[in-house]
Design an enzyme around this catalytic site. Structure first.
Site, PDB file in Angstrom:
ATOM      1  N   GLY A 195       0.820  -1.200   0.000  1.00 24.98           N
ATOM      2  CA  GLY A 195       0.000   0.000   0.000  1.00 24.98           C
ATOM      3  C   GLY A 195       0.855   1.251   0.000  1.00 24.98           C
ATOM      4  O   GLY A 195       2.014   1.230  -0.404  1.00 24.98           O
ATOM      5  N   ASP A 204       5.136   6.792 -10.489  1.00 30.74           N
ATOM      6  CA  ASP A 204       4.933   8.093 -11.145  1.00 30.74           C
ATOM      7  C   ASP A 204       3.445   8.365 -11.356  1.00 30.74           C
ATOM      8  O   ASP A 204       2.971   9.491 -11.182  1.00 30.74           O
ATOM      9  CB  ASP A 204       5.680   8.130 -12.472  1.00 30.74           C
TER      10      ASP A 204
END
Length: 315
Positions: free
Chosen positions: A225, A252
């Site tokens: 996570g 990204d």
């Protein structure tokens, strides 16, 4: 508008293979070429979400020309700074089970004059920007303090900075108080100088970086996570993910989602995780569109699972 800065951009060529055998002649089942580099990927994800973005990057040689062309095809305005060297080409080999083998080129050396033109271009193009995202490793020729100088100049211009880098460049920039930094778990461990085995240990490390100057930390913990540590508190988020096809650019995409959702709070963390989860299910370094996102698969909580182990793959 989100302006991105990629000091060491690339053309990313991805080959999907039926298998990887050392020393053999291999035939790809599919191949693709994408504009690459961490900041470029952020711009691609921002553009895919329908927002305006400008990508600042040093571009050189035929490879730099192709990169600028590909950015335009993605709806991204390229603010290229001409350099004497040629933009690098990176190779990714993908096996059927999702295993990736990456070959990243070093990239061209940047001269002091080219480095100053990069900073000047960021200043000139940052008017009206909601965020500047400075992303990736520094190429040869740029000292570790280069990002620190960029953060300082941008703050004097009143623009918020998101910084996604590692090592000496990250540590050097922290005293300039970047508004958010985005390490992965390996980069987080490197920054504090010790291995991290649990989410709780990652949380402690993120808080240490806040004490060193970061105003907030968005930490990617791989499949486990993501953590968001801000002055208002900490949150943890995870998502259900189907088959992983490629994790290239997933971090990204997460940063793009975070900044596009205002870059603070639970909603921004949820957007970051949704974008990252969508990206790993796409080929190569493809960036998700809104149709790829599944916000219902994301769970955000202020109850950080302190004892949750980070997997060996994550570490």
């Amino acid at each position: 508008m989100i302006l991105t800065v990629t000091p060491n951009p690339s053309l990313d060529r991805t080959y999907e293979l039926p298998g990887l055998t050392r020393g053999a002649v291999l035939r790809a089942t599919t191949d693709r070429v994408d504009p690459g580099g961490k900041g470029v990927n952020v711009s691609r994800a921002v553009a895919a979400a329908g927002h305006r973005t400008v990508a600042v990057a040093p571009l050189g040689g035929p490879e730099g020309g192709l990169l600028a062309q590909l950015l335009g095809e993605h709806g991204i305005e390229a603010a290229g700074v001409p350099i004497a060297g040629s933009t690098r080409i990176n190779i990714t080999l993908v096996e059927p089970d999702g295993t990736l083998t990456k070959v990243n080129a070093a990239g061209p050396a940047i001269t002091p004059a080219e480095a100053e033109r990069l900073l000047d271009t960021v200043r000139a193009r940052s008017a009206g920007a909601d965020w500047i995202a400075c992303c990736g490793s520094l190429p040869r020729g740029l000292p570790p303090q280069w990002y620190a100088e960029l953060v300082a100049r941008s703050h004097r211009a009143g623009v918020r900075i998101a910084l996604d880098t590692s090592g000496a460049a990250l540590i050097a920039a922290l005293p300039e108080r970047p508004d958010v930094i985005k390490p992965n778990i390996q980069e987080l461990a490197e920054a504090v100088g010790r291995p991290l085995a649990t989410v709780g240990e990652a949380l402690d490390a993120a808080r240490e970086l806040c004490e060193l100057g970061a105003r907030s930390v968005l930490a990617s913990l791989g499949a486990v996570g993501q953590l968001l540590v801000e002055p208002a508190g900490a949150h943890f988020a995870s998502a259900r993910v189907g088959a992983v096809r490629s994790d290239v650019g997933a971090g990204d995409a997460s940063l793009a989602g975070f900044l596009s959702a205002r870059g603070t709070g639970r909603a921004a963390l949820s957007a970051a995780v949704a974008h990252g989860a969508a990206a790993v299910q796409l080929p190569g370094s493809a960036m998700p569109t809104p149709a790829d996102l599944d916000p219902s698969a994301v769970v955000v909580t202020a109850d950080v699972p302190m004892d949750l182990a980070l997997t060996e793959q994550t570490r």
